[in-house]
Write an enzyme that holds these catalytic residues in place. Structure first.
Site, mmCIF file in Angstrom:
data_model
loop_
_atom_site.group_PDB
_atom_site.id
_atom_site.type_symbol
_atom_site.label_atom_id
_atom_site.label_comp_id
_atom_site.label_asym_id
_atom_site.label_seq_id
_atom_site.Cartn_x
_atom_site.Cartn_y
_atom_site.Cartn_z
ATOM 1 N N GLU A 41 38.763 33.459 30.582
ATOM 2 C CA GLU A 41 38.437 32.956 29.233
ATOM 3 C C GLU A 41 39.680 32.949 28.342
ATOM 4 O O GLU A 41 39.854 32.064 27.515
ATOM 5 C CB GLU A 41 37.310 33.781 28.614
ATOM 6 C CG GLU A 41 35.975 33.515 29.313
ATOM 7 C CD GLU A 41 34.868 34.371 28.750
ATOM 8 O OE1 GLU A 41 34.908 35.599 28.977
ATOM 9 O OE2 GLU A 41 33.954 33.837 28.107
ATOM 10 N N GLU A 46 30.730 37.065 35.665
ATOM 11 C CA GLU A 46 29.944 37.973 34.843
ATOM 12 C C GLU A 46 28.504 38.139 35.338
ATOM 13 O O GLU A 46 27.892 39.173 35.143
ATOM 14 C CB GLU A 46 29.935 37.507 33.390
ATOM 15 C CG GLU A 46 31.244 37.698 32.652
ATOM 16 C CD GLU A 46 32.236 36.562 32.857
ATOM 17 O OE1 GLU A 46 32.073 35.768 33.805
ATOM 18 O OE2 GLU A 46 33.203 36.479 32.060
ATOM 19 N N GLY A 58 36.723 37.596 31.419
ATOM 20 C CA GLY A 58 37.470 37.478 30.171
ATOM 21 C C GLY A 58 38.901 37.038 30.395
ATOM 22 O O GLY A 58 39.512 36.418 29.533
ATOM 23 N N ALA A 74 37.232 41.598 31.178
ATOM 24 C CA ALA A 74 37.108 42.630 30.143
ATOM 25 C C ALA A 74 37.120 43.977 30.863
ATOM 26 O O ALA A 74 36.862 44.053 32.062
ATOM 27 C CB ALA A 74 35.796 42.444 29.394
HETATM 28 N N1 T1G Z 1 37.365 46.561 34.345
HETATM 29 C C1 T1G Z 1 37.733 47.828 34.647
HETATM 30 N N2 T1G Z 1 38.139 48.222 35.883
HETATM 31 C C2 T1G Z 1 38.160 47.273 36.849
HETATM 32 C C3 T1G Z 1 37.791 45.933 36.604
HETATM 33 C C4 T1G Z 1 37.385 45.594 35.285
HETATM 34 N N3 T1G Z 1 37.053 44.349 34.950
HETATM 35 N N4 T1G Z 1 37.928 45.255 37.774
HETATM 36 C C5 T1G Z 1 38.373 46.128 38.686
HETATM 37 N N5 T1G Z 1 38.524 47.334 38.138
HETATM 38 C C6 T1G Z 1 39.014 48.544 38.806
HETATM 39 C C7 T1G Z 1 38.067 49.017 39.900
HETATM 40 O O1 T1G Z 1 37.060 49.835 39.343
HETATM 41 C C8 T1G Z 1 39.027 49.789 40.782
HETATM 42 O O2 T1G Z 1 39.281 51.013 40.116
HETATM 43 C C9 T1G Z 1 40.316 48.982 40.689
HETATM 44 O O3 T1G Z 1 40.210 48.200 39.491
HETATM 45 C C10 T1G Z 1 40.506 48.043 41.886
HETATM 46 O O4 T1G Z 1 39.306 47.269 41.956
HETATM 47 C C11 T1G Z 1 33.969 38.972 28.108
HETATM 48 C C12 T1G Z 1 32.430 40.536 29.583
HETATM 49 C C13 T1G Z 1 39.430 42.080 40.523
HETATM 50 C C14 T1G Z 1 38.415 41.088 42.595
HETATM 51 O O5 T1G Z 1 33.666 41.121 37.057
HETATM 52 O O6 T1G Z 1 35.807 41.721 41.097
HETATM 53 O O7 T1G Z 1 35.101 39.881 31.583
HETATM 54 O O8 T1G Z 1 38.282 52.535 41.863
HETATM 55 O O9 T1G Z 1 38.639 48.140 44.220
HETATM 56 O O10 T1G Z 1 38.863 44.925 45.955
HETATM 57 O O11 T1G Z 1 33.188 37.321 29.535
HETATM 58 O O12 T1G Z 1 37.913 44.477 41.154
HETATM 59 O O13 T1G Z 1 40.738 52.068 41.815
HETATM 60 O O14 T1G Z 1 39.689 53.429 39.969
HETATM 61 O O15 T1G Z 1 37.536 46.093 43.208
HETATM 62 O O16 T1G Z 1 41.193 44.270 45.127
HETATM 63 C C15 T1G Z 1 34.487 40.240 34.614
HETATM 64 C C16 T1G Z 1 35.517 42.699 38.516
HETATM 65 C C17 T1G Z 1 34.270 41.460 33.793
HETATM 66 C C18 T1G Z 1 35.853 41.330 37.955
HETATM 67 C C19 T1G Z 1 39.766 43.184 42.710
HETATM 68 N N6 T1G Z 1 35.375 40.533 35.724
HETATM 69 N N7 T1G Z 1 36.516 43.126 39.465
HETATM 70 O O17 T1G Z 1 39.123 43.600 43.879
HETATM 71 O O18 T1G Z 1 39.949 46.003 43.977
HETATM 72 S S1 T1G Z 1 33.101 41.167 32.516
HETATM 73 C C20 T1G Z 1 34.866 40.988 36.878
HETATM 74 C C21 T1G Z 1 36.537 42.604 40.730
HETATM 75 C C22 T1G Z 1 33.937 40.119 31.467
HETATM 76 C C23 T1G Z 1 33.882 38.562 29.547
HETATM 77 C C24 T1G Z 1 33.097 39.511 30.396
HETATM 78 C C25 T1G Z 1 37.538 43.221 41.659
HETATM 79 C C26 T1G Z 1 38.807 42.362 41.855
HETATM 80 P P1 T1G Z 1 39.522 52.364 40.999
HETATM 81 P P2 T1G Z 1 38.754 46.902 43.408
HETATM 82 P P3 T1G Z 1 39.819 44.682 44.845
#
Ligand code: T1G
Length: 691
Positions: A104, A124, A101, A62
């Site tokens: 999912e 999450e 998400g 998400a």
């Molecule tokens: N939403 C918005 N921005 C995100 C993002 C996300 N989910 N994930 C990464 N970014 C942005 C981050 O801020 C950075 O931005 C750029 O992407 C590169 O990220 C309903 C509610 C995918 C493994 O927890 O673990 O889904 O600084 O530097 O090292 O059940 O990002 O460049 O402007 O980390 O290559 C669940 C979180 C969300 C994954 C990549 N998903 N992201 O790592 O790059 S909650 C997560 C990561 C959800 C549902 C629930 C990592 C990555 P900027 P980065 P990276």
């Protein structure tokens, strides 16, 4: 323009998401995906549907940037449910990291095909949440409750081959994902939709839920979402899919609203924000760093050298003391060996690393290194001597870095004729494990050297935080205020073990007194002896000084603030120390009293916040989130509280300011004069994060 497009590949409709950088499920992506499914289902010539992404990864979750704002339709659970209900088979074509998400959405699809180098996961929990789009109900139906629960509680992704093994994906291919997915779609047409929502959860011994609760309790103490994950998965084995999803939704809303999730989401973005340094862009030139020399073969030097070796660099470890150099050499070999024994490092990687490692006692051996990281004794005189010697032998353009934890970069740089190439790289012990790296810019440090240091931090898998040059930079400057209040509280009647328990209960990795015994009370003592700006207050670090003067350094001498019987690391309160504290309090005229845990937390944590505000006023930190990153990654500040500055924002700066004024009243302005910045933000209902 919608980030979602569709195209027909014969009788297969391909829905493509293109929402850089990670295809996060923003409102427009959810809307485009939903419309794509509905339209394809209605299209006569479409027999199957594929969902794929452009860029380096399938949907990574998400859109966290939308959290905390009013949720916009279509809601993700509804989009996933609509995919699930589709009358035509829907195939998720996965690559990169299909997370949260994103996974999912894939679980709502009827089939999943992945690149073999891809990974899937439900992380999450790292954000204080649980999967909120039916993941807690679908994944157990595919892989079983225990495996599903472990994946969600660990927050770690699972590589595609392992995911295939447990049934989280159905097929893996090495390349040509779309082509392979289109071919696979024709098989799926024959089988028809296969809905995870209608599957049963495989039989499980429900005792695993309580057993899991007990197993994770030590590391999840105080956290809400792990418990919600366990409860949601347990429900998946007992109630209908619909009921389970409804409960999951309720748990999700509760977690989303929690300060813990706000803190963890802040931590996530703050750790990415530190890379944004004004004046240092992607186009700032960086120097090639392949050969590094580490000066000083002590614990820090050996750890830094090992970190550089495992990052693929050539390393020379130099020390003018034979025995120390040999100890450092053995430490590095020992770290490699234990890495191999624990299965973390391949034998070949150890052989390769040791093949790039050498030791020396001759500065002329450093003539061709790209960077030197000095990690000698924390004495300005010694460091200046080392830098003067380096200045004579290093090639032009070499980076000269010091690992000093508190001393002035400018004063060290002044020992050379190349202050533009001098920078602080403050590693935290153990250097090969702690992720924080304070990158301390001197007055003359060039942008190129700063950009080079940021790139080095990434290469060493560290979080590099660029900070200004002052005593203690950010972390240790604030540590002085935190430790000062601890020391004063001891004199005022709070027992060391009570203070430490208070902070362990509050979420700190360790209490301040146990930390002092771990780091060594002699270390802080020597630094205080070097300081010329100590406050004129006989109580200032008085107990720590007395212990150090009695050679009670802590764990390394078997006793410090606490006793450590037979070399154990378990601290035992020492009545002798308590008697010494009480006697010293009397001698200093400090009145002792019962002190509440609440006051202990406020005195020490607001001591951090006040110093953090001064650091922002002095422009030593670029933003408050950087201060939070330093404290979460260098000092064990609980991530779910988001760091000291975020914590203060969450309490409300008006309340913090009021308490600081009370402390100024009670304890004097010498430590508690409220910073103007705090006063201003408190008066305008502002936050440090607004700056
Ligand atoms: N939403 C918005 N921005 C995100 C993002 C996300 N989910 N994930 C990464 N970014 C942005 C981050 O801020 C950075 O931005 C750029 O992407 C590169 O990220 C309903 C509610 C995918 C493994 O927890 O673990 O889904 O600084 O530097 O090292 O059940 O990002 O460049 O402007 O980390 O290559 C669940 C979180 C969300 C994954 C990549 N998903 N992201 O790592 O790059 S909650 C997560 C990561 C959800 C549902 C629930 C990592 C990555 P900027 P980065 P990276």
């Amino acid at each position: 323009m919608s980030p979602v497009s569709t195209a027909d590949h014969g009788e297969v409709t391909v829905i493509t998401i293109d929402n850089p950088p990670v295809n996060a499920l923003s409102q427009s992506v959810r809307e485009g995906l939903l419309n794509g499914i509905v339209d394809a289902e209605a299209a006569d010539n479409c027999k199957a549907i594929i969902i794929q992404c452009i860029g380096w990864t399938f949907i990574a979750g998400a859109d966290i940037k939308e959290f905390g704002k009013p949720l916009l339709e279509p809601y993700l659970p509804d989009v996933v449910a609509r995919i699930d209900a589709c009358e035509k088979p829907v195939i998720a074509a996965l690559h990169g990291t299909a997370l949260g998400g994103g996974f999912e959405v894939a679980l709502g699809c009827h089939y999943r095909i992945s690149l073999s180098r891809g990974a899937v996961g439900l992380p999450e929990v790292n954000l204080g949440l649980l999967p909120g789009a039916s993941g807690t109900q679908r994944l157990p139906r595919l892989v079983g409750a225990e495996k599903a629960m472990d994946m969600m509680l660990s927050g770690k992704s699972v590589k595609a081959p392992a995911a295939l093994k447990v049934g989280a994906v159905d097929r893996i291919v090495d390349d040509n994902l779309l082509e392979e997915a289109v071919a696979y779609a024709s098989e799926c047409v024959e089988q028809g939709p296969r809905r995870t929502s209608t599957m049963d959860v495989p039989e499980v011994d429900t005792a695993i839920f309580d057993a899991t609760r007990q197993k994770i309790a030590p590391r999840t103490r105080g956290l809400i979402s792990p418990e919600k994950i366990i409860s949601a998965v347990a429900l998946s084995t007992k109630v209908s899919f619909e009921e389970g999803c409804a409960k999951e939704r309720a748990f999700f809303v509760e977690c989303m609203a929690s300060p813990q999730s706000a803190g963890l989401r802040h931590a996530f973005f703050a750790e990415r924000g530190v890379a944004r340094v004004p004046g240092i862009g992607k186009d700032t030139p960086k120097r090639e760093l392949n050969k590094v020399a580490v000066i000083g073969a002590g614990t820090m030097g050996a750890g830094i050298a090992y970190n550089c070796l495992t990052s693929g660099m050539d390393v020379i470890l130099l020390d003018n003391n034979d025995a120390c150099l040999e100890r450092g050499n053995q430490t590095i070999r020992g770290l490699y060996k234990s890495g191999v024994e624990r299965g973390k490092i391949a034998e070949s990687a150890m052989a390769d690393g040791l093949g790039r490692f050498s030791t020396s006692q001759d500065y002329t051996d450093l003539a061709d290194v790209d960077i030197v990281i000095e990690a000698v004794f924390e004495s300005m005189a010694v460091k200046r001597e080392v830098f003067a010697a380096l200045d004579k032998v290093l090639k032009p353009g070499a980076v000269l870095a010091t690992n000093t934890s508190t001393l002035s970069i400018d004063e060290i740089a002044a020992a050379t004729d190349r202050s533009q190439d001098v920078i602080g790289l403050h590693f935290f012990s153990p250097a090969h494990i702690m992720r924080l790296l304070e990158i301390v810019r001197g007055a003359d440090t060039s942008d190129e050297v700063i950009a080079t240091s940021l790139a080095l931090a990434r290469r060493l898998h560290k979080i590099g935080v660029v900070v200004g040059n002052c005593f203690g930079f950010v972390g240790n400057r604030m540590l002085y205020s935190y430790g000062r209040e601890n020391q004063l509280l001891l004199l005022e009647g709070a027992a060391p073990e009570f203070i430490d328990k208070t902070f362990s209960d509050w979420g700190m990795a360790m209490g301040p007194n146990a930390v002092g015994d771990l780091a060594g009370l002699d270390v802080g003592y020597k630094v205080r002896q070097e300081r010329t700006d100590l406050p004129d207050d006989p109580r200032f670090y008085r107990i720590a000084d007395m212990l150090a003067e009695q050679a009670r350094y802590g764990q390394k001498t078997g006793k410090g603030m606490y006793l450590y019987e037979d070399g154990s690391r378990k601290p035992t309160p020492d009545p002798e120390v308590q008697a010494m504290i009480d006697a010293e309090a009397e001698r200093l005229g400090v009145e002792q009293r019962d002190i509440s845990a609440e006051e202990i937390v406020e005195r020490c944590i607001y001591g951090l916040v006040v110093e953090g505000a001064r650091i922002l006023e002095d422009k030593i930190a670029i933003r408050s989130g950087d201060i939070d990153v330093v404290w979460m990654n260098g000092y064990g500040f609980p991530r779910y509280r988001g760091g000291p500055m975020h914590y203060a924002d969450s309490v409300g700066l008006d309340k913090v300011y009021e308490k600081v004024c009370e402390f100024e009243e009670r304890f004097g302005s010498i430590y508690w004069e409220p910073p103007e910045l705090l006063k201003k933000l408190a008066a305008t209902n502002g936050k440090f994060s607004d700056l």
